[in-house]
Write a protein that holds these residues in place. Structure first.
Motif, short mmCIF file in Angstrom:
data_model
loop_
_atom_site.label_atom_id
_atom_site.label_comp_id
_atom_site.label_asym_id
_atom_site.label_seq_id
_atom_site.Cartn_x
_atom_site.Cartn_y
_atom_site.Cartn_z
N GLU A 61 -4.64 12.53 11.59
CA GLU A 61 -5.59 11.43 11.41
C GLU A 61 -5.31 10.67 10.12
OE1 GLU A 61 -9.84 12.58 12.76
OE2 GLU A 61 -8.85 14.47 12.20
N ALA A 62 -4.92 11.41 9.08
CA ALA A 62 -4.60 10.76 7.80
C ALA A 62 -3.43 9.81 7.95
CB ALA A 62 -4.28 11.82 6.76
N ARG A 63 -2.40 10.23 8.64
CA ARG A 63 -1.22 9.38 8.84
C ARG A 63 -1.59 8.10 9.60
NH1 ARG A 63 1.27 14.50 9.17
NH2 ARG A 63 0.90 14.69 11.41
N GLU A 64 -2.48 8.23 10.57
CA GLU A 64 -2.90 7.06 11.34
C GLU A 64 -3.60 6.04 10.45
OE1 GLU A 64 -5.88 5.97 15.08
OE2 GLU A 64 -5.31 8.06 14.68
N GLN A 65 -4.54 6.51 9.63
CA GLN A 65 -5.27 5.61 8.75
C GLN A 65 -4.36 5.01 7.67
OE1 GLN A 65 -8.45 4.61 9.02
NE2 GLN A 65 -8.75 5.84 10.86
N LEU A 66 -3.51 5.83 7.10
CA LEU A 66 -2.63 5.36 6.03
C LEU A 66 -1.57 4.40 6.54
CD1 LEU A 66 -2.19 8.76 4.14
CD2 LEU A 66 -3.46 6.75 3.33
N THR A 67 -1.07 4.63 7.73
CA THR A 67 -0.10 3.71 8.31
C THR A 67 -0.72 2.34 8.53
OG1 THR A 67 1.12 5.50 9.39
CG2 THR A 67 1.43 3.28 10.27
N THR A 68 -1.93 2.32 9.05
CA THR A 68 -2.65 1.06 9.24
C THR A 68 -2.85 0.35 7.91
OG1 THR A 68 -3.82 1.90 11.18
CG2 THR A 68 -4.79 0.01 10.06
N ALA A 69 -3.27 1.11 6.89
CA ALA A 69 -3.50 0.52 5.57
C ALA A 69 -2.21 -0.06 5.01
CB ALA A 69 -4.07 1.57 4.63
N HIS A 70 -1.12 0.69 5.12
CA HIS A 70 0.16 0.23 4.56
C HIS A 70 0.63 -1.05 5.24
CE1 HIS A 70 4.51 0.14 3.71
NE2 HIS A 70 4.14 0.64 2.56
N GLU A 71 0.51 -1.10 6.55
CA GLU A 71 0.92 -2.30 7.28
C GLU A 71 0.10 -3.52 6.85
OE1 GLU A 71 0.46 -1.17 11.33
OE2 GLU A 71 2.37 -0.08 11.43
N MET A 72 -1.19 -3.32 6.63
CA MET A 72 -2.05 -4.43 6.21
C MET A 72 -1.72 -4.88 4.80
SD MET A 72 -5.74 -3.20 7.79
CE MET A 72 -6.56 -4.74 7.33
N PHE A 73 -1.56 -3.93 3.88
CA PHE A 73 -1.23 -4.30 2.51
C PHE A 73 0.12 -5.01 2.43
CE2 PHE A 73 -3.99 -0.53 1.14
CZ PHE A 73 -5.03 -1.35 0.73
N ALA A 74 1.11 -4.50 3.16
CA ALA A 74 2.43 -5.11 3.14
C ALA A 74 2.39 -6.52 3.70
CB ALA A 74 3.42 -4.25 3.94
N ALA A 75 1.59 -6.73 4.74
CA ALA A 75 1.52 -8.05 5.38
C ALA A 75 0.92 -9.10 4.46
CB ALA A 75 0.71 -7.96 6.67
N ILE A 76 -0.02 -8.71 3.61
CA ILE A 76 -0.68 -9.69 2.74
C ILE A 76 -0.09 -9.69 1.33
CG2 ILE A 76 -2.83 -9.61 4.04
CD1 ILE A 76 -3.99 -7.75 2.00
N GLY A 77 0.92 -8.87 1.08
CA GLY A 77 1.58 -8.87 -0.21
C GLY A 77 0.85 -8.13 -1.31
N ALA A 78 -0.03 -7.20 -0.95
CA ALA A 78 -0.74 -6.39 -1.95
C ALA A 78 0.16 -5.23 -2.36
CB ALA A 78 -2.07 -5.89 -1.38
N GLU A 79 1.13 -5.52 -3.21
CA GLU A 79 2.19 -4.57 -3.52
C GLU A 79 1.68 -3.28 -4.16
OE1 GLU A 79 5.35 -4.62 -2.85
OE2 GLU A 79 5.53 -6.61 -1.99
N ALA A 80 0.72 -3.40 -5.08
CA ALA A 80 0.25 -2.20 -5.78
C ALA A 80 -0.41 -1.24 -4.79
CB ALA A 80 -0.72 -2.58 -6.89
N PHE A 81 -1.31 -1.76 -3.96
CA PHE A 81 -1.98 -0.90 -2.98
C PHE A 81 -1.00 -0.41 -1.92
CE2 PHE A 81 -5.84 -2.95 -4.64
CZ PHE A 81 -6.66 -1.84 -4.80
N ALA A 82 -0.02 -1.23 -1.57
CA ALA A 82 0.98 -0.80 -0.59
C ALA A 82 1.78 0.39 -1.13
CB ALA A 82 1.92 -1.95 -0.24
N GLU A 83 2.13 0.33 -2.41
CA GLU A 83 2.88 1.43 -3.01
C GLU A 83 2.02 2.69 -3.12
OE1 GLU A 83 6.00 3.58 -4.99
OE2 GLU A 83 5.83 2.02 -3.46
N ARG A 84 0.78 2.52 -3.48
CA ARG A 84 -0.13 3.68 -3.53
C ARG A 84 -0.24 4.33 -2.15
NH1 ARG A 84 -6.57 3.17 -5.13
NH2 ARG A 84 -7.29 4.95 -3.89
N THR A 85 -0.33 3.50 -1.12
CA THR A 85 -0.42 4.02 0.24
C THR A 85 0.88 4.68 0.67
OG1 THR A 85 -1.89 2.16 0.73
CG2 THR A 85 -1.13 3.45 2.59
#
Length: 261
Positions: A160-184
């Motif tokens: 379940e964690a991987r599912e949520q984190l993958t979604t978060a990473h895809e969203m952060f990467a798409a909008i250019g939120a580099e810091a949060f993308a790296e944390r994810t």
């Protein structure tokens, strides 16, 4: 640089002192709110906590101070100060509950989840994701997925964690939120999922000379042409490019077009 009257102005890159001198409390609040968001994204929770505390200190500011309260909750929890986090949630609820907006209620649910445990926390995270999904708060929604994923990982619910984190990473990467993308990305790595760094993050590893050479090679210049521009031999350019390829994880000049921003 001297100010009128002979007083010198100390460097103020963030504009904080100027905002204070002009009695622009909202400017001071906004600056520290932005700092809190940045530091939370970078995982520097102590710095985020300090900035958010400054952003929420004034009793006369409400707009950005209310936003900063959610940052204070996350930072305080990560710093182990549950009392401060609970107080911040109570203050936040005074504005979010009466608002009845999906963004406000979703932000409140996300903040309450951080100070909750067990099934209650899980339910609040899901409520936050549901509500924020019906708002325009894309970043807020992505952060809810990230926080839920971090919590699920700590509960040893890896799938379940991987599912949520993958979604978060895809969203952060798409909008250019580099810091949060790296944390994810780092959270996903802790779950056993390998996600390559973004092009912007990878190029940070290049030296200035390597970046100059890589950009010229990307633009179609030969080793001899690059060497002539930088006063280096073609053999030296070839040696540097091999280092660049290794750092970027590529094998040809053609791939520089996508590996370099």
């Amino acid at each position: 640089m001297a100010r009128p009257g002979g007083r010198s102005r100390r460097p103020d890159p963030d504009g904080e002192h100027i905002a204070v001198e002009r009695s622009e409390g909202i400017g001071f609040t906004l600056i520290n709110y932005n700092k809190a968001v940045l530091h939370n994204g970078l995982g520097r929770f102590a710095e985020a906590r300090n900035a958010a505390a400054l952003a929420t200190a004034s009793p006369t500011e409400s707009a950005f101070a209310s936003w900063a309260l959610s940052e204070l909750v996350e930072a305080a929890v990560r710093c182990g100060d549950r009392t401060q986090a609970v107080q911040a949630v109570e203050r936040l609820a005074r504005t979010t509950t009466p608002s009845t907006t999906e963004w406000g209620l979703g932000t409140e649910a996300r903040s309450r989840a951080l100070i909750s445990e067990g099934a209650e926390a899980d339910e609040l995270y899901r409520e936050a994701i549901e509500r924020l999904g019906h708002s325009r708060g894309t970043v807020a929604l992505a952060r809810a997925h990230l926080l839920h994923g971090e919590w699920l990982r700590m509960q040893e619910r890896g799938g379940e964690a991987r599912e949520q984190l993958t979604t978060a990473h895809e969203m952060f990467a798409a909008i250019g939120a580099e810091a949060f993308a790296e944390r994810t990305r780092l959270e996903l790595a802790a779950c056993g999922v390998s996600v390559p760094q973004s092009a912007q993050q990878r190029t940070v590893e290049l030296t200035e000379q390597e970046r100059q050479i890589a950009r010229r090679a990307r633009d179609g210049r030969s080793n001899a042409e690059i060497g002539a521009e930088l006063f280096l031999s073609a053999r030296t350019i070839e040696w540097h490019l091999r280092k660049v390829f290794n750092k970027l994880g590529i094998s040809s000049r053609r791939e520089l077009r996508t590996a370099l921003p």
